[in-house]
Write a protein that holds these residues in place. Sequence first.
Motif, short mmCIF file in Angstrom:
data_model
loop_
_atom_site.label_atom_id
_atom_site.label_comp_id
_atom_site.label_asym_id
_atom_site.label_seq_id
_atom_site.Cartn_x
_atom_site.Cartn_y
_atom_site.Cartn_z
N TYR A 28 76.08 2.09 13.75
CA TYR A 28 74.72 2.13 13.19
C TYR A 28 74.56 1.06 12.09
N LYS A 29 75.63 0.82 11.37
CA LYS A 29 75.59 -0.22 10.33
C LYS A 29 75.40 -1.60 10.97
N ASP A 30 76.11 -1.86 12.07
CA ASP A 30 75.95 -3.12 12.79
C ASP A 30 74.52 -3.29 13.30
N PHE A 31 73.98 -2.19 13.82
CA PHE A 31 72.62 -2.26 14.37
C PHE A 31 71.61 -2.56 13.28
N TRP A 32 71.79 -1.97 12.11
CA TRP A 32 70.89 -2.23 10.98
C TRP A 32 71.00 -3.69 10.54
N LYS A 33 72.20 -4.22 10.57
CA LYS A 33 72.39 -5.63 10.20
C LYS A 33 71.67 -6.55 11.19
N GLN A 34 71.83 -6.27 12.48
CA GLN A 34 71.15 -7.06 13.52
C GLN A 34 69.63 -6.95 13.37
N THR A 35 69.17 -5.75 13.07
CA THR A 35 67.73 -5.53 12.90
C THR A 35 67.20 -6.33 11.71
N ASN A 36 67.93 -6.28 10.61
CA ASN A 36 67.49 -6.99 9.40
C ASN A 36 67.46 -8.50 9.58
N GLU A 37 68.43 -9.04 10.34
CA GLU A 37 68.44 -10.47 10.61
C GLU A 37 67.18 -10.89 11.35
N ARG A 38 66.74 -10.06 12.27
CA ARG A 38 65.53 -10.37 13.03
C ARG A 38 64.27 -10.21 12.20
N VAL A 72 63.05 -4.99 19.42
CA VAL A 72 61.92 -4.07 19.35
C VAL A 72 61.94 -3.29 18.04
N THR A 73 63.13 -2.86 17.62
CA THR A 73 63.26 -2.13 16.35
C THR A 73 62.86 -3.01 15.18
N ALA A 74 63.28 -4.27 15.19
CA ALA A 74 62.94 -5.21 14.10
C ALA A 74 61.43 -5.45 14.03
N LEU A 75 60.80 -5.59 15.18
CA LEU A 75 59.34 -5.78 15.18
C LEU A 75 58.64 -4.55 14.60
N GLY A 94 56.45 -4.63 11.37
CA GLY A 94 55.05 -4.22 11.45
C GLY A 94 54.27 -4.93 12.54
N ALA A 95 54.96 -5.66 13.43
CA ALA A 95 54.29 -6.30 14.57
C ALA A 95 54.31 -5.36 15.77
N VAL A 96 53.50 -5.66 16.77
CA VAL A 96 53.38 -4.82 17.96
C VAL A 96 54.17 -5.44 19.12
N SER A 97 55.14 -4.72 19.64
CA SER A 97 55.91 -5.20 20.79
C SER A 97 55.10 -4.99 22.07
N VAL A 98 54.94 -6.05 22.84
CA VAL A 98 54.35 -5.94 24.17
C VAL A 98 55.52 -6.13 25.14
N ILE A 99 56.07 -5.02 25.64
CA ILE A 99 57.31 -5.08 26.40
C ILE A 99 57.00 -5.19 27.88
N ILE A 100 57.50 -6.25 28.50
CA ILE A 100 57.12 -6.60 29.86
C ILE A 100 58.36 -6.72 30.75
N ASN A 101 58.21 -6.34 32.00
CA ASN A 101 59.26 -6.53 33.00
C ASN A 101 59.43 -8.03 33.27
N LEU A 148 68.06 -5.33 29.98
CA LEU A 148 68.50 -4.30 29.06
C LEU A 148 69.81 -4.70 28.37
N SER A 149 69.81 -4.64 27.05
CA SER A 149 70.99 -4.98 26.25
C SER A 149 70.75 -4.48 24.83
N PRO A 150 71.79 -4.47 23.97
CA PRO A 150 71.58 -4.07 22.58
C PRO A 150 70.58 -4.98 21.86
N TYR A 151 70.48 -6.24 22.32
CA TYR A 151 69.60 -7.19 21.66
C TYR A 151 68.12 -6.87 21.89
N VAL A 152 67.79 -6.30 23.04
CA VAL A 152 66.41 -5.85 23.28
C VAL A 152 66.07 -4.73 22.31
#
Length: 640
Positions: free
Chosen positions: A38-48, A77-80, A84-91, A69-73
């Motif tokens: 979870y700490k790694d994920f928070w770090k990745q989120t903050n970088e974005r 989306v979590t970082a957005l 405060g931005a809106v993710s428009v998630i598309i296939n 699908l990957s941890p980066y997706v």
Amino acid sequence: MTMQEKFAEKIKNVCEKYKDKTFITYMKEDDSEENWTYKDFWKQTNERVLAYKNSPIRKGNRIFVMAPLSPYVYAAVTALAVFGAVSVIINPELPEEELDFFVQKSEIRGIVCDAEIYRNYAHKWEKEYPVFDIKTSSLFINRTYPWSPSEDQDLDVLTILYSSGTTSEPKGVMITYEAQMKSVELLLRAFGTNDIRYLLVFPMFHVSGLSTFFALFLGGAQIGLLENANSVRLMQGFQKYKPNAFGMVPKVYETIQKRIMDSIKGKGSLEKIIQFCGWIKKKRNLNLGKVFLKKILAQVFGGNMKYLCVGGGKCSKEVSEFFQNMGYYWMNTYASTEMNLPMITTTVKDRFPSDSVGKITTFPEISVRIQNPDANGIGEVQIKTPCHMKGYFRDEKATEEAYEEGYFKTGDLGYCDSEGYLYITGRSKESIHLRNGEKISPEQMENLYAGYLPENAVAACVGVPIVDAGYDEVVFFVEKSSVKDTGLLKEKIKERSKELGGDYRIDEVRFVEKIPLSSIGKVQRYKLREQQSKVEKKKIKKEKKQGVFEEVKAILQSLGIREEIEKESILENDLGIDSLNLFELCVEIEKHFGVDLTNCISAQLTIEQLCEMVDGNRENSPNTISYDVEQYPMKRRMWD
């Protein structure tokens, strides 16, 4: 605090609370793993978040997100959301013209994608929008972009998912932070615990993938991901990750059930034990399956599985009862993009829910009614839930028409039994159910083929449900008198199907005398559907001296393949068989020939190469997947 700020605060608190706990295990094709705490994920989120702050995008902007699908997706989306931005998630596998449509309709201000999608598609937009690398969070090209505010910014909207209804254009469903937080609460309540180790394969552009991710994340659970998941890697993932929860569309469970039953054929004692365990569970609520069927459970799902979740279509009673007999909690979830996940679901408290989607009283916050029931109590299922959408993006009329007295009109038909369990029997809307659980409108399908029809051609597309399959056969009806050369038209539609790929494939083209219209000129698709349903399905007659090619061809036809099958036909490109469908094909081949191909089959094989494998000439066939059969004996005979 706004709901967006509360959502961001919740994310931060969860990551701090579980900081040393493994959150995501990403199993790659080369057998290596990435483990994120979870700490790694928070770090990745903050970088974005920092990358977005230093770019031209602003709060409330709509940002295109498209990647496998990957941890980066998840991090993107979590970082957005935190930003405060809106993710428009598309296939990302949609046809280019579809992607262009969504870019323009959504009035985006940026794109997040991987390097391959950038090269193949997104690069053409980089003069207008910043394009971020989903893996590194940096821009593919550094340049200055003029800032311009988005119209109708919605600061309370987390994401937009596009869902096709019965109109000619796909509709953008606006999911709010508040609705998503409530979805998290309801899903965790259904499990009754956050001690969940979930092998997640639903994509983020599907509401099941989005909502399951946030429920597991904000609940402090664990997620296993497979890079480029296919049927073989899925089975390997069960053994390697040993999850206690898994969710997929009904077809996957049907295929696994068939695989198990074929493996125990002739072992009557095992079949009786499974039936006995189900009887005891029904009568006494005792789960003996996990004791008496321990070896089977380990062979199939890795040995730790407790919760099997199913959604995206109707699952047969036979399949649902089979897995409950084996001792699993069966969570049959009823959901829609508009009303999120779950609208209703069977939970761990339901003793033996059969093929019901759950009790209408399970969640007091959700109200369910059957509108205009017939003599059998079957009517349209309507839902009122706190997880409801804000509305359809820039479509107030469609939003208003979607509700009746505050209830969302699902378009599905169903009834409730005396105990309050809801059963879905069909649907009243005209949307087409794809094999992957998604819905598309007939008009959307027609538009994709419109340019290939003669100018005055009269045509209509319908989805015809395949019994107990949970998806539709897509049939294109054309009036004979409106087309000069029917053979040429068939060939054009076939070529277009190959170009568009599996999800948008036409299964059959039928020429009819007249396409039925209502008094105001609207196509009466239900009549076409009834007409197609009455057509007798030809039974495949198996002759004793039938060659391998003819038998393989017969197997493919029995699985619903309507394309012309030739020796040079490629399974995926020409016949529309994707990686998950291969599992079912392998089961049928093993039944007919006694040959197990799960360790070497690929969606890129030609029929000729597949026949060579069946016939034993494997030296001429590509071995595209490395697989240790001894390590996973399920791939041969499960109980040897």
